[in-house]
Design an enzyme around this catalytic site. Sequence first.
Site, PDB file in Angstrom:
ATOM      1  N   LYS A  92       0.733  -0.980   0.017  1.00 44.82           N
ATOM      2  CA  LYS A  92       0.028  -0.127  -0.016  1.00 44.82           C
ATOM      3  C   LYS A  92       0.852   1.317  -0.027  1.00 44.82           C
ATOM      4  O   LYS A  92       1.947   1.285   0.431  1.00 44.82           O
ATOM      5  CB  LYS A  92      -0.865   0.004   1.316  1.00 44.82           C
ATOM      6  N   ARG A 146     -10.368 -11.560   2.390  1.00 46.48           N
ATOM      7  CA  ARG A 146     -10.969 -12.789   1.975  1.00 46.48           C
ATOM      8  C   ARG A 146     -10.101 -14.257   2.125  1.00 46.48           C
ATOM      9  O   ARG A 146     -11.000 -15.094   2.188  1.00 46.48           O
ATOM     10  CB  ARG A 146     -11.531 -12.360   0.559  1.00 46.48           C
TER      11      ARG A 146
HETATM   12  N1  BES Z   1      -8.086  -3.931   4.629  1.00 48.91           N
HETATM   13  C1  BES Z   1      -8.240  -3.407   3.245  1.00 48.91           C
HETATM   14  C2  BES Z   1      -9.467  -2.693   3.085  1.00 48.91           C
HETATM   15  C3  BES Z   1      -9.735  -1.397   3.739  1.00 48.91           C
HETATM   16  C4  BES Z   1      -9.442  -0.181   3.099  1.00 48.91           C
HETATM   17  C5  BES Z   1     -10.145  -1.216   5.178  1.00 48.91           C
HETATM   18  C6  BES Z   1      -9.406   1.070   3.634  1.00 48.91           C
HETATM   19  C7  BES Z   1     -10.277   0.065   5.575  1.00 48.91           C
HETATM   20  C8  BES Z   1      -9.937   1.295   5.045  1.00 48.91           C
HETATM   21  C9  BES Z   1      -8.205  -4.548   2.535  1.00 48.91           C
HETATM   22  O1  BES Z   1      -7.595  -5.676   2.958  1.00 48.91           O
HETATM   23  C10 BES Z   1      -7.743  -4.240   1.221  1.00 48.91           C
HETATM   24  O2  BES Z   1      -6.519  -3.747   1.006  1.00 48.91           O
HETATM   25  N2  BES Z   1      -8.502  -4.173   0.113  1.00 48.91           N
HETATM   26  C11 BES Z   1      -8.220  -3.788  -1.260  1.00 48.91           C
HETATM   27  C12 BES Z   1      -8.747  -4.893  -2.242  1.00 48.91           C
HETATM   28  C13 BES Z   1      -8.223  -4.731  -3.604  1.00 48.91           C
HETATM   29  C14 BES Z   1      -6.892  -4.982  -3.799  1.00 48.91           C
HETATM   30  C15 BES Z   1      -8.756  -5.606  -4.560  1.00 48.91           C
HETATM   31  C16 BES Z   1      -8.818  -2.310  -1.398  1.00 48.91           C
HETATM   32  O3  BES Z   1      -9.913  -2.176  -0.763  1.00 48.91           O
HETATM   33  O4  BES Z   1      -8.105  -1.666  -2.218  1.00 48.91           O
HETATM   34 MN    MN Z   2      -5.424  -5.433   2.098  1.00 47.58          MN
END
Ligand code: BES
Ligand code: MN
Length: 489
Positions: free
Chosen positions: A266, A340
């Site tokens: 990230k 997931r």
């Molecule tokens: N933990 C994150 C989702 C999230 C984002 C929670 C912001 C709280 C605040 C999750 O693991 C994630 O990174 N999801 C990705 C999925 C994508 C790679 C398909 C996302 O939401 O960008």
């Molecule tokens: Mn994630």
Amino acid sequence: MKISFSDLAIPATGAVVVFATEGGDLMPSAVALDEATGGAVARAIKASTFKGKAGQSLEILSPANVELSRIILCGIGKEAEFDVIAAQKLGGNVAVRSLATGEKDVTVLFDMDDLACDFATGATLRDYRFDKYRTTETKDDKPSLKSLAIATRQHKDAKKQFETAKKVIDGVFFTRDLVSEPANILYPESFVKEVSALEKLGVEIEVLDEKDMKKLGMGALLGVAMGSARKPYMVVMRWNGGKKKDAPVAFVGKGVTFDTGGISIKPAAGMEDMKWDMGGAGVVSGLMKALAGRKANCNVVGVIGLVENMPSSTAQRPGDVVTSMSGQTIEVINTDAEGRLVLCDALTYVQETYDPRLIVDLATLTGAIIIALGHENAGLFSNNDELATQITTAGLSVNETVWRLPLGKAYDDQIKSDIADMKNVGGRPAGSITAAQFLKRFITKDRPWAHLDIAAMAWSAKDSEVTPKGGTGYGVRLLDRFVADNYEI
Ligand code: BES
Ligand code: MN
Ligand code: ZN
């Protein structure tokens, strides 16, 4: 802050809170106080912009003719609209007005019979601080209030009701504590230790370590954990308050104690937020505390998958294929879609082990749900209309609302893989729905299942009436109510 209940009477000394409706009509106790002070309350209203709206307040210091230190007049809004939720919000507002006044004891003259417990609930929920790491705060920086005495006609009923409500609040606070802890303190192993404390309340705790999970074939969860020096765990919490042979209600939570994204890392900005990527597991833990605390008449099993998602030379790579406990294979296109992967093995485990009558999972699963719904509703997905309605209704009753989104074959097609049974991302369109479709593939026998995407709800950047900014505990009161209204004997 200690809450107490007593009969309705104006105290001789100290600070008192009284109320007015929108339009400025004083409630009976406020009228009595106005008379006792030679009209000080009415004069103060006249000299101000106070209209009795919800959220408005007015303070009168050292009023004449009485020994009181101050009167705090609060608006309750339109009397006809003053319901359970309004009473909770009022409690929160009164707590804020009282906490930092310098007063230690405040008496609330509460004329709105029936709603005193809700008022107390709101006040208590708002009076939460996560201040264990503040070492330089002086006494003056901290809230002064020690006790809130609620004077009301039906004080005996209110006291009794609040004993139960307090158990649920304890669950909410447990969740907020877990969500607030930084990831150097709260990681899978220390999380296990925290929830093990629930044994004192009669919750049965079972812990699966890496070896156990390997044996069970939890390749999806273990793949996420590969990059971290912290060992993964799964915890099963059981509350057996129902009939022996009744199948349990199951709750499953995502417990990623920190989500860097892994190799699909990230951006730096805002990454600190990912300490609360264990929010789903936090809610399941707080819920178990609430249910056990109030001795719910129901069999419940809570399962949390605890991992840290880190990049390293041992981390899983984009393109890796993992085999889940269900036997289904997953192509890991993006290591940041890890929630997931953790949930799917927890879902399989709970079904194979406990054959639950229904499952609700909670996860801070997608950023896309924040874009879709903002911070107003959690995303609800379900294969069962009755279950979806039960959750929606419970959410409305406690003002922790949800909004249902669709599932469907076309969305499911988005997660087809070229080399495995599925891939872990479905592209940008409908990102929250494809995540839910992924989970649905692990639900067997058309078992009633609901998924709550709480990514927008687990943490709040600003105060609201019953929730100071920070970890919210959103979901605990919702699911406690869901159990109470539908699954208790
Ligand atoms: N933990 C994150 C989702 C999230 C984002 C929670 C912001 C709280 C605040 C999750 O693991 C994630 O990174 N999801 C990705 C999925 C994508 C790679 C398909 C996302 O939401 O960008
Ligand atoms: Mn994630
Ligand atoms: Zn995550």
